[in-house]
Design a protein around this motif. Structure first.
Motif, PDB file in Angstrom:
ATOM      1  N   LEU A 262      55.370  70.872  54.495  1.00 52.96           N
ATOM      2  CA  LEU A 262      54.227  70.151  54.810  1.00 52.96           C
ATOM      3  C   LEU A 262      53.629  69.869  53.503  1.00 52.96           C
ATOM      4  N   HIS A 263      53.407  68.510  53.091  1.00 53.49           N
ATOM      5  CA  HIS A 263      52.821  67.824  52.217  1.00 53.49           C
ATOM      6  C   HIS A 263      51.239  67.807  52.487  1.00 53.49           C
ATOM      7  N   LEU A 264      50.548  68.549  51.664  1.00 56.52           N
ATOM      8  CA  LEU A 264      49.130  68.795  52.201  1.00 56.52           C
ATOM      9  C   LEU A 264      48.343  68.654  50.854  1.00 56.52           C
ATOM     10  N   PRO A 265      48.070  67.048  50.601  1.00 55.90           N
ATOM     11  CA  PRO A 265      47.304  66.908  49.138  1.00 55.90           C
ATOM     12  C   PRO A 265      45.687  67.503  49.058  1.00 55.90           C
ATOM     13  N   VAL A 266      45.754  68.287  47.955  1.00 56.33           N
ATOM     14  CA  VAL A 266      44.391  69.080  47.599  1.00 56.33           C
ATOM     15  C   VAL A 266      43.518  68.425  46.830  1.00 56.33           C
ATOM     16  N   ARG A 283      37.724  74.299  48.961  1.00 58.55           N
ATOM     17  CA  ARG A 283      38.705  74.994  48.541  1.00 58.55           C
ATOM     18  C   ARG A 283      39.047  76.308  49.525  1.00 58.55           C
ATOM     19  N   GLU A 284      37.961  76.819  49.919  1.00 57.86           N
ATOM     20  CA  GLU A 284      38.060  78.110  50.771  1.00 57.86           C
ATOM     21  C   GLU A 284      38.740  77.429  52.437  1.00 57.86           C
ATOM     22  N   LEU A 285      38.271  76.370  52.738  1.00 63.13           N
ATOM     23  CA  LEU A 285      38.788  75.835  53.934  1.00 63.13           C
ATOM     24  C   LEU A 285      40.260  75.432  53.648  1.00 63.13           C
ATOM     25  N   TYR A 286      40.750  74.782  52.417  1.00 62.63           N
ATOM     26  CA  TYR A 286      42.329  74.456  52.314  1.00 62.63           C
ATOM     27  C   TYR A 286      42.911  75.678  52.305  1.00 62.63           C
ATOM     28  N   ILE A 287      42.553  76.753  51.727  1.00 61.23           N
ATOM     29  CA  ILE A 287      43.156  78.024  51.752  1.00 61.23           C
ATOM     30  C   ILE A 287      43.352  78.634  52.886  1.00 61.23           C
ATOM     31  N   GLU A 288      42.256  78.585  53.692  1.00 59.16           N
ATOM     32  CA  GLU A 288      42.490  79.223  55.452  1.00 59.16           C
ATOM     33  C   GLU A 288      43.601  78.304  56.152  1.00 59.16           C
ATOM     34  N   ARG A 289      43.644  77.054  55.823  1.00 55.88           N
ATOM     35  CA  ARG A 289      44.635  76.257  56.457  1.00 55.88           C
ATOM     36  C   ARG A 289      46.044  76.814  55.954  1.00 55.88           C
TER      37      ARG A 289
END
Ligand code: SAM
Ligand code: SF4
Length: 452
Positions: A262-266, A283-289
């Motif tokens: 998966l390419h998931l641009p942060v 940032r927290e939501l990104y890490i959760e996913r």
């Protein structure tokens, strides 16, 4: 109207531009032009342009600029600027390129033929940056495919309505709209029948595929494509972290043709910067996913995009991005220096960062990631991974022994998107092979085919 002569298409920019260039090529072929690999032989030159960063835009002007002189010797040469810079500049493009004939915006492809006819009837300069509610549909010209055409890009949707504050896409590609599942499946089935093994589905935010039209969801589209005979692999880009659903994660886990990548641009690891970018997640939501992805899809390959030097990014914000890289352990990153785009709001934000500081942060980030990638690649030594053979490789690796000179050095890609080089006597482009990994480098892996 039929024409004779050759056309040359130059693509600058992203995968979507590669796909669009093929559409422009098939329109020109349908008008009787022949494709040439050399612009010196061309009667019509099309440059399909990208405006995402200043550098890409300048590349387009400089490529097309060189034909001012050619046109003096070859007055009937037609030059066309297509795509995002064309959409952005409109008739202003003639200011820097007085010899240009057609400025063809991102939604004007269906009218390209009509503009060629107008040139034939005596017009000299045409600008078309009008909207079009529908995505222009043509089937690919599979007759010109060769054995190397095993992997193709397919645009499934266009436009974007996320309005990240740094980004020009919503202004040059327009509102989000999706192709119908029927058209997408028809196109991919045709490609698969002609030997294509892998498709990469393209959209600025594939997670919102079909929403405006009330079509099926993106995971449901993946299910349909997964059933296409002869197709081996499905990839897609780009997923937006704010819209990444559990259904999509389950689709990656459960659909056998969907690659475990998966390419998931942060874009940034700092919540302050993410907010200013209007990204719609923390940032927290990104890490959760990411945690959910790693739990559901063990061994998943992860990549991302990062912008350094966004206006007001402090050293602490940048450090937050570095920490995020260390925490997530991406397999690869695409990192960019923030580039001012005059139509995007961030161009007017205060506290712009010095170019030299941006460069320093970019280099630091790339260096850190190189070490992380190599470390991650090292964990694959001794493992067997499945690859799709993509071509011959001219990279000779240490440990490679070919005493009688019969082995070919080949290259392929794992599901997780790692480049794998290997020696083989019998491997062909398009084969799926198991490779035992013997060595790992920052940008590739090296091994032997199992049972060879
Ligand atoms: N739709 C995708 C998303 O939301 O991540 C991104 C598409 S954009 C064509 C590809 C990448 O270009 C972005 O992810 C971002 O990192 C980078 N980019 C976009 N605008 C930029 C800018 N003004 N300066 C530097 N990089 C930029
Ligand atoms: Fe640009 Fe944001 Fe849309 Fe991606 S989601 S294309 S970065 S506006």
């Amino acid at each position: 109207m039929k024409y004779t002569g050759n056309y040359f298409v130059k693509t600058i920019g992203c995968q979507m531009n590669v796909y669009d260039s093929e559409k422009l090529a098939s329109i020109l072929s349908s008008y009787g032009f022949d494709r040439t690999q050399y612009f010196d032989d061309a009667d019509i030159i099309v440059c399909n342009t990208c405006s995402i960063r200043h550098k890409a835009e300048e590349k387009a002007f400089s490529f097309l600029g060189q034909f001012a002189r050619t046109k003096k010797e070859k007055p009937n040469l037609i030059t066309v600027m297509a795509g995002c810079v064309a959409q952005q500049e409109g008739k202003k493009a003639f200011g820097r390129l007085p010899h240009l004939n057609i400025v063809l915006g991102t939604q004007a492809f269906s009218r390209f033929g009509q503009h060629l006819e107008s040139l034939k009837s005596g017009e000299n300069r045409i600008v078309d940056t009008d909207d079009s509610p529908m995505i222009y549909e043509t089937l690919p010209d599979t007759e010109c495919f060769n054995e190397n055409n095993i992997s193709r890009f397919i645009t499934i949707m266009q436009g974007c309505e996320n309005f990240c504050t740094y980004c020009v896409v919503p202004y040059v590609r327009g509102a989000e709209r999706s192709r119908t599942p029927e058209k997408i499946v028809e196109e991919i089935s045709l490609l698969a029948k002609s030997g294509v093994k892998e498709v990469t589905l393209l959209g600025q935010n594939v997670n919102s595929y079909g929403q405006r039209e009330g079509e099926i969801s993106f995971p449901q589209l993946l299910e349909k494509i997964n059933q296409i005979d002869d197709l081996q692999r499905i990839r897609f880009a780009t997923s937006h972290p704010k819209d990444l659903s559990m259904d999509l994660i389950y689709a990656i886990r459960d659909l056998e043709k969907v690659c475990n990548h998966l390419h998931l641009p942060v874009q940034s690891g700092s919540n302050k910067i993410l907010k200013k970018m209007n990204r719609g997640y923390t940032r927290e939501l990104y890490i959760e996913r990411i945690t959910a992805l790693k739990e559901q899809c063990p061994g998943i390959g992860l990549s991302t995009d990062i912008i350094v030097g966004f206006p007001s990014e402090t050293k602490e914000d940048f450090e937050d991005t570095v920490k995020l890289l260390n925490e997530v352990e991406f397999d690869s990153i695409f990192a960019f220096s923030y580039s001012d785009r005059s139509s995007a709001p961030a161009a007017k934000f205060p506290n712009q960062i010095d170019e030299s500081e941006k460069k320093e942060r970019l280099n630091e980030l790339l260096k850190i990631q190189e070490t992380l990638t190599e470390k991650k690649n090292q964990t694959l030594i001794g493992k067997t991974i499945r690859i799709l053979v993509e071509g011959k490789s001219n990279k000779l690796r240490d440990g490679f022994e070919d005493l009688n000179g019969t082995l070919k050095q080949m290259t392929g890609r794992s599901e997780s998107n790692k480049i794998v080089h290997f020696p083989s006597e019998h491997a062909n482009i398009g084969d799926i092979l198991e490779i035992e990994i013997k060595n790992a480098y920052p940008h590739s892996l090296w091994g032997y085919p199992v049972g060879a």
